[in-house]
Scaffold this motif. Structure first.
Motif, PDB file in Angstrom:
ATOM      1  N   ILE A 219       0.859  -1.184   0.000  1.00  0.00           N
ATOM      2  CA  ILE A 219       0.000   0.000   0.000  1.00  0.00           C
ATOM      3  C   ILE A 219       0.895   1.234   0.000  1.00  0.00           C
ATOM      4  CG2 ILE A 219      -1.838   1.232   1.201  1.00  0.00           C
ATOM      5  CD1 ILE A 219      -2.468  -1.418   2.669  1.00  0.00           C
ATOM      6  N   PRO A 220       0.735   2.138  -0.958  1.00  0.00           N
ATOM      7  CA  PRO A 220       1.594   3.327  -0.972  1.00  0.00           C
ATOM      8  C   PRO A 220       1.226   4.263   0.167  1.00  0.00           C
ATOM      9  CG  PRO A 220      -0.089   3.510  -2.660  1.00  0.00           C
ATOM     10  CD  PRO A 220      -0.220   2.125  -2.086  1.00  0.00           C
ATOM     11  N   PRO A 221       2.172   5.087   0.611  1.00  0.00           N
ATOM     12  CA  PRO A 221       1.839   6.076   1.649  1.00  0.00           C
ATOM     13  C   PRO A 221       0.730   6.994   1.171  1.00  0.00           C
ATOM     14  CG  PRO A 221       4.219   5.928   1.322  1.00  0.00           C
ATOM     15  CD  PRO A 221       3.587   5.145   0.216  1.00  0.00           C
ATOM     16  N   PRO A 222      -0.081   7.498   2.092  1.00  0.00           N
ATOM     17  CA  PRO A 222      -1.195   8.367   1.687  1.00  0.00           C
ATOM     18  C   PRO A 222      -0.694   9.652   1.066  1.00  0.00           C
ATOM     19  CG  PRO A 222      -0.934   8.359   4.078  1.00  0.00           C
ATOM     20  CD  PRO A 222      -0.034   7.295   3.550  1.00  0.00           C
ATOM     21  N   ARG A 223      -1.506  10.189   0.167  1.00  0.00           N
ATOM     22  CA  ARG A 223      -1.189  11.443  -0.502  1.00  0.00           C
ATOM     23  C   ARG A 223      -2.493  12.184  -0.745  1.00  0.00           C
ATOM     24  NH1 ARG A 223      -3.020  10.798  -5.497  1.00  0.00           N
ATOM     25  NH2 ARG A 223      -3.094   8.736  -6.433  1.00  0.00           N
ATOM     26  N   PRO A 224      -2.454  13.485  -0.946  1.00  0.00           N
ATOM     27  CA  PRO A 224      -3.678  14.217  -1.272  1.00  0.00           C
ATOM     28  C   PRO A 224      -4.267  13.694  -2.574  1.00  0.00           C
ATOM     29  CG  PRO A 224      -1.894  15.718  -0.686  1.00  0.00           C
ATOM     30  CD  PRO A 224      -1.283  14.366  -0.838  1.00  0.00           C
ATOM     31  N   ALA A 225      -5.580  13.529  -2.603  1.00  0.00           N
ATOM     32  CA  ALA A 225      -6.231  13.008  -3.804  1.00  0.00           C
ATOM     33  C   ALA A 225      -7.677  13.452  -3.813  1.00  0.00           C
ATOM     34  CB  ALA A 225      -6.146  11.484  -3.851  1.00  0.00           C
ATOM     35  N   GLY A 226      -8.237  13.563  -4.996  1.00  0.00           N
ATOM     36  CA  GLY A 226      -9.649  13.875  -5.129  1.00  0.00           C
ATOM     37  C   GLY A 226     -10.505  12.672  -4.780  1.00  0.00           C
ATOM     38  N   LEU A 227     -11.808  12.897  -4.695  1.00  0.00           N
ATOM     39  CA  LEU A 227     -12.718  11.831  -4.297  1.00  0.00           C
ATOM     40  C   LEU A 227     -12.655  10.657  -5.264  1.00  0.00           C
ATOM     41  CD1 LEU A 227     -14.954  10.797  -2.446  1.00  0.00           C
ATOM     42  CD2 LEU A 227     -16.612  12.025  -3.859  1.00  0.00           C
ATOM     43  N   ALA A 228     -12.630  10.936  -6.569  1.00  0.00           N
ATOM     44  CA  ALA A 228     -12.626   9.841  -7.541  1.00  0.00           C
ATOM     45  C   ALA A 228     -11.383   8.981  -7.381  1.00  0.00           C
ATOM     46  CB  ALA A 228     -12.712  10.391  -8.958  1.00  0.00           C
ATOM     47  N   ALA A 229     -10.218   9.615  -7.208  1.00  0.00           N
ATOM     48  CA  ALA A 229      -8.991   8.852  -7.024  1.00  0.00           C
ATOM     49  C   ALA A 229      -9.034   8.060  -5.731  1.00  0.00           C
ATOM     50  CB  ALA A 229      -7.782   9.784  -7.034  1.00  0.00           C
ATOM     51  N   ALA A 230      -9.604   8.637  -4.694  1.00  0.00           N
ATOM     52  CA  ALA A 230      -9.677   7.942  -3.404  1.00  0.00           C
ATOM     53  C   ALA A 230     -10.548   6.699  -3.511  1.00  0.00           C
ATOM     54  CB  ALA A 230     -10.222   8.882  -2.344  1.00  0.00           C
ATOM     55  N   ILE A 231     -11.672   6.807  -4.224  1.00  0.00           N
ATOM     56  CA  ILE A 231     -12.567   5.666  -4.363  1.00  0.00           C
ATOM     57  C   ILE A 231     -11.901   4.536  -5.128  1.00  0.00           C
ATOM     58  CG2 ILE A 231     -14.737   4.881  -5.403  1.00  0.00           C
ATOM     59  CD1 ILE A 231     -15.825   7.705  -4.897  1.00  0.00           C
ATOM     60  N   THR A 232     -11.172   4.885  -6.178  1.00  0.00           N
ATOM     61  CA  THR A 232     -10.624   3.853  -7.053  1.00  0.00           C
ATOM     62  C   THR A 232      -9.242   3.378  -6.643  1.00  0.00           C
ATOM     63  OG1 THR A 232      -9.767   5.561  -8.542  1.00  0.00           O
ATOM     64  CG2 THR A 232     -11.940   4.679  -9.024  1.00  0.00           C
ATOM     65  N   GLU A 233      -8.509   4.165  -5.866  1.00  0.00           N
ATOM     66  CA  GLU A 233      -7.135   3.797  -5.539  1.00  0.00           C
ATOM     67  C   GLU A 233      -6.874   3.644  -4.045  1.00  0.00           C
ATOM     68  OE1 GLU A 233      -4.530   6.649  -7.396  1.00  0.00           O
ATOM     69  OE2 GLU A 233      -5.949   6.865  -9.036  1.00  0.00           O
ATOM     70  N   ALA A 234      -7.745   4.151  -3.197  1.00  0.00           N
ATOM     71  CA  ALA A 234      -7.562   4.092  -1.746  1.00  0.00           C
ATOM     72  C   ALA A 234      -6.207   4.650  -1.319  1.00  0.00           C
ATOM     73  CB  ALA A 234      -7.722   2.653  -1.241  1.00  0.00           C
ATOM     74  N   ALA A 235      -5.705   5.619  -2.076  1.00  0.00           N
ATOM     75  CA  ALA A 235      -4.384   6.182  -1.778  1.00  0.00           C
ATOM     76  C   ALA A 235      -4.511   7.450  -0.957  1.00  0.00           C
ATOM     77  CB  ALA A 235      -3.647   6.462  -3.083  1.00  0.00           C
ATOM     78  N   VAL A 236      -5.436   7.452  -0.019  1.00  0.00           N
ATOM     79  CA  VAL A 236      -5.631   8.605   0.847  1.00  0.00           C
ATOM     80  C   VAL A 236      -5.329   8.183   2.287  1.00  0.00           C
ATOM     81  CG1 VAL A 236      -7.351   9.681  -0.634  1.00  0.00           C
ATOM     82  CG2 VAL A 236      -8.073   8.033   1.096  1.00  0.00           C
ATOM     83  N   GLU A 237      -5.397   9.137   3.187  1.00  0.00           N
ATOM     84  CA  GLU A 237      -5.191   8.794   4.594  1.00  0.00           C
ATOM     85  C   GLU A 237      -6.270   7.819   5.050  1.00  0.00           C
ATOM     86  OE1 GLU A 237      -3.799  11.529   7.607  1.00  0.00           O
ATOM     87  OE2 GLU A 237      -3.919  13.134   6.111  1.00  0.00           O
ATOM     88  N   SER A 238      -5.870   6.885   5.892  1.00  0.00           N
ATOM     89  CA  SER A 238      -6.805   5.858   6.339  1.00  0.00           C
ATOM     90  C   SER A 238      -6.364   5.320   7.692  1.00  0.00           C
ATOM     91  CB  SER A 238      -6.860   4.707   5.329  1.00  0.00           C
ATOM     92  OG  SER A 238      -5.636   3.981   5.359  1.00  0.00           O
ATOM     93  N   THR A 239      -7.248   4.534   8.288  1.00  0.00           N
ATOM     94  CA  THR A 239      -6.892   3.877   9.547  1.00  0.00           C
ATOM     95  C   THR A 239      -5.891   2.753   9.320  1.00  0.00           C
ATOM     96  OG1 THR A 239      -8.801   2.395   9.370  1.00  0.00           O
ATOM     97  CG2 THR A 239      -9.111   4.449  10.593  1.00  0.00           C
TER      98      THR A 239
END
Length: 450
Positions: A219-239
């Motif tokens: 899993i890559p480290p989280p990065r700023p992303a728009g909603l569409a990218a977050a839904i499809t890539e889960a590359a945002v901040e998370s638990t």
């Protein structure tokens, strides 16, 4: 306690955990760590009294109930085998269900019969912003009580390992890691082979992520992303990443409900671009049909209780589908945010399954909205039934989707968690004890007999 042959409901999870604690009051404890938005308790079952904490989170996605069966199985094993507790100086902390409100909304299919049509007509998963593992505004901005409860437990326990238990509705099993656990790929391969679980060698969720081994992804480290990218890539901040500051390794363990053999095929595809064009064309066509149906249905939903919660994921899916179709299409994808990586036959099978999944989930949610309205002035229900039946038949006949019994799903997931536990425990013990008198490297927890 007899093994579960079907998915447990929210109430059954609590009852079975309480019964287990009553039988083992010295080794097992059950405590409430929070309350859901609808007032349902969030229960944490702990086994053992070791100083090193393992955290296992079940039910983070409402439509993925296998984790509930898995945590009960893990609790039984930890109680039966002191090598998993005393021998590893470990305590197992098992969160029974992170999204109990969402799980209740899936009870229309949860206890069977397990058919694709029954599943998708009763499927529920909240919109992206209501999924408790995601932190689109960072930990400080987490608003959901379920999210806050999990963050608090992570900061309290500072676990050396966190496992988040997920389920793939159609496809294969795979694992995503925040840090490498060398050797896990070999163990996953062995477990999957023993249990007849297909491994997803080109998982759509990890399409742009580095591989750590077959069906194991970083899993890559989280990065700023728009909603569409977050839904499809889960590359945002998370638990998943929040406890990384405590030295926690997180493993996201995916177990399939309906297995597809093609996702295991790592061979080069015969016609990569032809398949991509077909998948993209199908997704655009299906999205157009669904948008037309939504436009017909939406004006009649004003009196439907809680219609907004069903519409939120519909809007999310319809938002991302056109962009995905363009990103996958070799004729339009050059300008996409990501260039497609080299693709195997397994990748193409996973993309086909994923495109169909988005359409079926949307159709199932629209079906529920019409049923909840109590009437169908737009005449949409027959068309939705036809689409759901047709697309489910495509899963069965063209993709070869076959049901994996619940007990086998849970056993696969439990064994993968135990493998990750052993490797993470060995690694953390090596880091913390190397150089101490009398210490020699070795397994902190013996390999589980299979």
């Amino acid at each position: 306690m007899p093994p579960l042959l079907r998915y447990p409901t929210v109430d059954e999870l609590g009852a079975r955990a309480a019964a287990l604690v009553a039988r083992h009051p010295r080794e097992a404890r059950l405590r409430r760590i929070g309350t859901s938005r609808a007032g349902t308790p969030l229960w944490l079952l702990s086994v053992g009294h070791g100083s090193r904490q393992a955290l296992v989170v079940a039910g983070p996605h409402a439509n993925e109930p296998v984790g509930g069966a898995t945590v009960l199985r893990l609790a039984e094993r930890a109680l039966a085998d002191p090598r998993l507790t005393e021998g590893a100086d470990a305590t197992w902390n098992l969160l029974l269900c992170l999204d109990p409100d969402g799980l209740r909304r899936n009870e229309g299919w949860l206890t069977g019969p397990y058919t694709l049509g029954q599943y998708f007509r009763n499927f529920f998963r909240p919109g992206f912003l209501e999924q408790p593992e995601w932190l689109p505004d960072g930990a400080a901005g987490a608003a959901l009580p379920e999210t806050r409860a999990l963050l608090d437990v992570q900061d309290e326990l500072r676990p050396f390992l966190q496992c988040s238990l997920h389920g793939v509705d159609v496809g294969g099993g795979f694992v995503e890691l925040t840090d490498d656990l060398p050797g896990l790929g070999r163990r996953v391969a062995h477990i999957a082979a023993r249990l007849g679980i297909p491994r997803e060698l080109g998982a759509y969720d990890a399409l742009y992520w580095p591989g750590l081994g077959p069906a194991v992804y970083r899993i890559p480290p989280p990065r700023p992303a728009g909603l569409a990218a977050a839904i499809t890539e889960a590359a945002v901040e998370s638990t998943w990443f929040h406890p990384h500051r405590h030295g926690t390794v997180t493993a996201v363990v995916e177990a399939p409900m309906w297995g597809v053999a093609a996702v295991t095929d790592a061979s080069p595809p015969a016609d990569r671009d032809g398949v991509l064009r077909a998948v993209s064309r199908t997704l655009r066509h299906d999205t157009g049909l669904l948008r037309h149906l939504l436009a017909r249905i939406r004006p009649h939903l004003a009196a439907v209780p809680d219609a907004a919660r069903l519409l939120a994921p519909v809007d999310d899916y319809l938002l991302v589908c056109p962009g995905l179709a363009d990103a996958w299409d070799p004729d339009t994808g050059d300008g996409a945010a990501h260039t497609l990586p080299p693709l195997s036959t397994a990748h193409l099978a996973a993309l086909r399954v994923s495109g169909r999944r988005l359409a079926l989930r949307t159709a199932g949610l629209l079906h529920q909205l019409v049923r909840a309205a109590g009437h169908d002035p737009a005449g949409a229900l027959p068309e939705l039934d036809r689409l759901i039946d047709e697309w489910c038949a495509d899963y069965r006949e063209s993709c070869g989707a076959r049901w994996v019994p619940v007990a086998r799903q849970a056993e696969y997931q439990a064994r993968v968690v135990l493998a990750a536990f052993e490797l993470a425990a060995r690694d953390t013990r090596a880091c913390s004890r190397a150089g101490e008198p009398g210490w020699e490297p070795g397994a902190a927890v013996p390999t589980q007999r299979e």
